[in-house]
Write a protein that holds these residues in place. Structure first.
Motif, PDB file in Angstrom:
ATOM      1  N   PHE A  47       0.817  -1.211   0.000  1.00 21.98           N
ATOM      2  CA  PHE A  47       0.000   0.000   0.000  1.00 21.98           C
ATOM      3  C   PHE A  47       0.854   1.265   0.000  1.00 21.98           C
ATOM      4  O   PHE A  47       0.563   2.223  -0.703  1.00 21.98           O
ATOM      5  CB  PHE A  47      -0.938  -0.008   1.212  1.00 21.98           C
ATOM      6  N   ALA A  48       1.923   1.263   0.779  1.00 19.22           N
ATOM      7  CA  ALA A  48       2.774   2.452   0.894  1.00 19.22           C
ATOM      8  C   ALA A  48       3.438   2.801  -0.431  1.00 19.22           C
ATOM      9  O   ALA A  48       3.535   3.977  -0.794  1.00 19.22           O
ATOM     10  CB  ALA A  48       3.830   2.235   1.974  1.00 19.22           C
ATOM     11  N   THR A  49       3.888   1.790  -1.185  1.00 18.88           N
ATOM     12  CA  THR A  49       4.521   2.090  -2.468  1.00 18.88           C
ATOM     13  C   THR A  49       3.504   2.615  -3.468  1.00 18.88           C
ATOM     14  O   THR A  49       3.823   3.453  -4.301  1.00 18.88           O
ATOM     15  CB  THR A  49       5.242   0.856  -3.052  1.00 18.88           C
ATOM     16  N   GLY A  50       2.261   2.125  -3.381  1.00 18.94           N
ATOM     17  CA  GLY A  50       1.210   2.629  -4.257  1.00 18.94           C
ATOM     18  C   GLY A  50       0.902   4.089  -3.990  1.00 18.94           C
ATOM     19  O   GLY A  50       0.730   4.884  -4.919  1.00 18.94           O
ATOM     20  N   VAL A  51       0.842   4.473  -2.726  1.00 12.97           N
ATOM     21  CA  VAL A  51       0.590   5.865  -2.356  1.00 12.97           C
ATOM     22  C   VAL A  51       1.758   6.748  -2.800  1.00 12.97           C
ATOM     23  O   VAL A  51       1.560   7.831  -3.358  1.00 12.97           O
ATOM     24  CB  VAL A  51       0.361   5.998  -0.829  1.00 12.97           C
ATOM     25  N   ALA A  52       2.974   6.278  -2.591  1.00 14.05           N
ATOM     26  CA  ALA A  52       4.153   7.054  -2.982  1.00 14.05           C
ATOM     27  C   ALA A  52       4.187   7.286  -4.489  1.00 14.05           C
ATOM     28  O   ALA A  52       4.541   8.373  -4.950  1.00 14.05           O
ATOM     29  CB  ALA A  52       5.423   6.345  -2.522  1.00 14.05           C
ATOM     30  N   GLU A  53       3.808   6.274  -5.271  1.00 14.61           N
ATOM     31  CA  GLU A  53       3.792   6.439  -6.728  1.00 14.61           C
ATOM     32  C   GLU A  53       2.723   7.431  -7.164  1.00 14.61           C
ATOM     33  O   GLU A  53       2.914   8.187  -8.106  1.00 14.61           O
ATOM     34  CB  GLU A  53       3.592   5.094  -7.418  1.00 14.61           C
ATOM     35  N   ARG A  54       1.590   7.440  -6.486  1.00 16.03           N
ATOM     36  CA  ARG A  54       0.540   8.402  -6.832  1.00 16.03           C
ATOM     37  C   ARG A  54       0.991   9.830  -6.534  1.00 16.03           C
ATOM     38  O   ARG A  54       0.513  10.778  -7.151  1.00 16.03           O
ATOM     39  CB  ARG A  54      -0.744   8.080  -6.093  1.00 16.03           C
ATOM     40  N   LEU A  55       1.882   9.978  -5.595  1.00 18.67           N
ATOM     41  CA  LEU A  55       2.405  11.301  -5.255  1.00 18.67           C
ATOM     42  C   LEU A  55       3.595  11.696  -6.129  1.00 18.67           C
ATOM     43  O   LEU A  55       4.206  12.737  -5.929  1.00 18.67           O
ATOM     44  CB  LEU A  55       2.818  11.343  -3.780  1.00 18.67           C
ATOM     45  N   GLY A  56       3.945  10.844  -7.079  1.00 18.74           N
ATOM     46  CA  GLY A  56       4.996  11.192  -8.031  1.00 18.74           C
ATOM     47  C   GLY A  56       6.348  10.585  -7.762  1.00 18.74           C
ATOM     48  O   GLY A  56       7.301  10.846  -8.490  1.00 18.74           O
ATOM     49  N   ARG A  57       6.483   9.771  -6.757  1.00 17.42           N
ATOM     50  CA  ARG A  57       7.779   9.172  -6.429  1.00 17.42           C
ATOM     51  C   ARG A  57       7.844   7.779  -7.031  1.00 17.42           C
ATOM     52  O   ARG A  57       7.082   6.899  -6.682  1.00 17.42           O
ATOM     53  CB  ARG A  57       7.960   9.094  -4.912  1.00 17.42           C
ATOM     54  N   LYS A  58       8.765   7.570  -7.968  1.00 18.75           N
ATOM     55  CA  LYS A  58       8.921   6.269  -8.611  1.00 18.75           C
ATOM     56  C   LYS A  58       9.729   5.360  -7.702  1.00 18.75           C
ATOM     57  O   LYS A  58      10.785   5.738  -7.208  1.00 18.75           O
ATOM     58  CB  LYS A  58       9.642   6.440  -9.959  1.00 18.75           C
ATOM     59  N   ASN A  59       9.210   4.155  -7.469  1.00 14.00           N
ATOM     60  CA  ASN A  59       9.884   3.194  -6.594  1.00 14.00           C
ATOM     61  C   ASN A  59      10.310   1.993  -7.428  1.00 14.00           C
ATOM     62  O   ASN A  59       9.504   1.131  -7.743  1.00 14.00           O
ATOM     63  CB  ASN A  59       8.939   2.769  -5.460  1.00 14.00           C
ATOM     64  N   HIS A  60      11.597   1.937  -7.785  1.00 10.89           N
ATOM     65  CA  HIS A  60      12.097   0.852  -8.625  1.00 10.89           C
ATOM     66  C   HIS A  60      12.249  -0.453  -7.860  1.00 10.89           C
ATOM     67  O   HIS A  60      12.380  -1.506  -8.460  1.00 10.89           O
ATOM     68  CB  HIS A  60      13.436   1.242  -9.263  1.00 10.89           C
ATOM     69  N   GLY A  61      12.234  -0.411  -6.539  1.00 12.82           N
ATOM     70  CA  GLY A  61      12.336  -1.624  -5.736  1.00 12.82           C
ATOM     71  C   GLY A  61      10.988  -2.227  -5.417  1.00 12.82           C
ATOM     72  O   GLY A  61      10.885  -3.175  -4.655  1.00 12.82           O
ATOM     73  N   LYS A  62       9.938  -1.688  -6.022  1.00 13.01           N
ATOM     74  CA  LYS A  62       8.561  -2.140  -5.764  1.00 13.01           C
ATOM     75  C   LYS A  62       8.406  -3.611  -6.132  1.00 13.01           C
ATOM     76  O   LYS A  62       8.805  -4.048  -7.192  1.00 13.01           O
ATOM     77  CB  LYS A  62       7.617  -1.283  -6.598  1.00 13.01           C
ATOM     78  N   GLY A  63       7.814  -4.372  -5.226  1.00 16.85           N
ATOM     79  CA  GLY A  63       7.561  -5.782  -5.489  1.00 16.85           C
ATOM     80  C   GLY A  63       8.751  -6.688  -5.239  1.00 16.85           C
ATOM     81  O   GLY A  63       8.699  -7.865  -5.549  1.00 16.85           O
ATOM     82  N   VAL A  64       9.816  -6.154  -4.668  1.00 18.02           N
ATOM     83  CA  VAL A  64      11.023  -6.943  -4.424  1.00 18.02           C
ATOM     84  C   VAL A  64      11.348  -6.918  -2.935  1.00 18.02           C
ATOM     85  O   VAL A  64      11.324  -5.867  -2.301  1.00 18.02           O
ATOM     86  CB  VAL A  64      12.228  -6.395  -5.220  1.00 18.02           C
ATOM     87  N   LYS A  65      11.646  -8.086  -2.390  1.00 14.24           N
ATOM     88  CA  LYS A  65      12.049  -8.198  -0.989  1.00 14.24           C
ATOM     89  C   LYS A  65      13.375  -8.961  -0.946  1.00 14.24           C
ATOM     90  O   LYS A  65      13.507 -10.028  -1.548  1.00 14.24           O
ATOM     91  CB  LYS A  65      10.982  -8.949  -0.197  1.00 14.24           C
ATOM     92  N   VAL A  66      14.348  -8.408  -0.259  1.00 15.98           N
ATOM     93  CA  VAL A  66      15.670  -9.018  -0.137  1.00 15.98           C
ATOM     94  C   VAL A  66      15.877  -9.450   1.307  1.00 15.98           C
ATOM     95  O   VAL A  66      15.662  -8.661   2.226  1.00 15.98           O
ATOM     96  CB  VAL A  66      16.785  -8.036  -0.552  1.00 15.98           C
ATOM     97  N   GLU A  67      16.272 -10.711   1.489  1.00 17.66           N
ATOM     98  CA  GLU A  67      16.563 -11.231   2.823  1.00 17.66           C
ATOM     99  C   GLU A  67      18.037 -11.596   2.908  1.00 17.66           C
ATOM    100  O   GLU A  67      18.523 -12.394   2.114  1.00 17.66           O
ATOM    101  CB  GLU A  67      15.708 -12.457   3.110  1.00 17.66           C
ATOM    102  N   LEU A  68      18.725 -10.994   3.869  1.00 19.44           N
ATOM    103  CA  LEU A  68      20.124 -11.317   4.123  1.00 19.44           C
ATOM    104  C   LEU A  68      20.165 -12.320   5.262  1.00 19.44           C
ATOM    105  O   LEU A  68      19.726 -12.021   6.360  1.00 19.44           O
ATOM    106  CB  LEU A  68      20.907 -10.062   4.511  1.00 19.44           C
ATOM    107  N   ALA A  69      20.680 -13.504   4.980  1.00 14.38           N
ATOM    108  CA  ALA A  69      20.764 -14.544   5.998  1.00 14.38           C
ATOM    109  C   ALA A  69      22.180 -15.085   6.047  1.00 14.38           C
ATOM    110  O   ALA A  69      23.012 -14.756   5.198  1.00 14.38           O
ATOM    111  CB  ALA A  69      19.772 -15.669   5.680  1.00 14.38           C
ATOM    112  N   GLU A  70      22.445 -15.906   7.030  1.00 15.84           N
ATOM    113  CA  GLU A  70      23.778 -16.491   7.177  1.00 15.84           C
ATOM    114  C   GLU A  70      24.147 -17.381   5.994  1.00 15.84           C
ATOM    115  O   GLU A  70      25.298 -17.448   5.599  1.00 15.84           O
ATOM    116  CB  GLU A  70      23.852 -17.308   8.476  1.00 15.84           C
ATOM    117  N   ASP A  71      23.142 -18.068   5.422  1.00 16.52           N
ATOM    118  CA  ASP A  71      23.421 -19.001   4.336  1.00 16.52           C
ATOM    119  C   ASP A  71      23.334 -18.362   2.954  1.00 16.52           C
ATOM    120  O   ASP A  71      23.502 -19.039   1.949  1.00 16.52           O
ATOM    121  CB  ASP A  71      22.492 -20.219   4.411  1.00 16.52           C
ATOM    122  N   GLY A  72      23.082 -17.060   2.855  1.00 17.01           N
ATOM    123  CA  GLY A  72      23.067 -16.387   1.567  1.00 17.01           C
ATOM    124  C   GLY A  72      21.967 -15.354   1.450  1.00 17.01           C
ATOM    125  O   GLY A  72      21.272 -15.044   2.408  1.00 17.01           O
ATOM    126  N   ILE A  73      21.821 -14.840   0.248  1.00 16.17           N
ATOM    127  CA  ILE A  73      20.847 -13.794  -0.035  1.00 16.17           C
ATOM    128  C   ILE A  73      19.700 -14.400  -0.830  1.00 16.17           C
ATOM    129  O   ILE A  73      19.914 -15.102  -1.817  1.00 16.17           O
ATOM    130  CB  ILE A  73      21.500 -12.653  -0.828  1.00 16.17           C
TER     131      ILE A  73
END
Length: 133
Positions: A47-73
């Motif tokens: 929801f937050a990225t959708g609101v930000a885009e409506r306000l004119g802020r482009k979010n290129h990381g939208k829809g992506v989640k990165v997890e840093l763990a001991e065994d890798g990314i």
């Protein structure tokens, strides 16, 4: 991994200092790489990225989640695909494009790239208006 969630590149250490990459940078690279694939209609954010885009802020990381763990990314990508494309082929192309982009730009090895197809976008059914002669 690190307490401040910054990824240190071991092979990039030199006399000048060290190189660190924020997970947000990985999200942006992966998001752009995924959206470049034919068959991807849009990326799915929250929801937050959708609101930000409506306000004119482009979010290129939208829809992506990165997890840093001991065994890798691990990278999780949520996409909406175009109706009529082969889902397994598009998902495979997304994985390959993200892997290549991250290896080229950051030299990071990934543990997994998970593609979540969360919707299908249909072509618009509106017919173009015909001019009267």
């Amino acid at each position: 991994m690190n307490e401040n969630h910054i990824l240190e590149l071991e092979e990039q250490k030199s006399e000048l200092g060290k190189v660190e990459i924020s997970p947000e940078v990985i999200e942006v690279i992966a998001g752009i790489a995924a959206s470049e694939v034919d068959g991807v209609a849009t990326m799915r954010g929250n929801f937050a990225t959708g609101v930000a885009e409506r306000l004119g802020r482009k979010n290129h990381g939208k829809g992506v989640k990165v997890e840093l763990a001991e065994d890798g990314i691990t990278v999780d990508v949520s996409v909406v695909i175009t109706y009529g494309v082969a889902v397994p082929e598009v998902a495979n192309l997304i994985q390959q494009n993200i892997k290549q982009a991250l290896q080229t730009m950051t030299a990071i090895e990934l543990q997994a790239i998970n593609v979540h197809v969360v919707g299908v976008q249909f072509e618009s059914t509106e017919l173009p208006e015909q001019e009267e002669v």
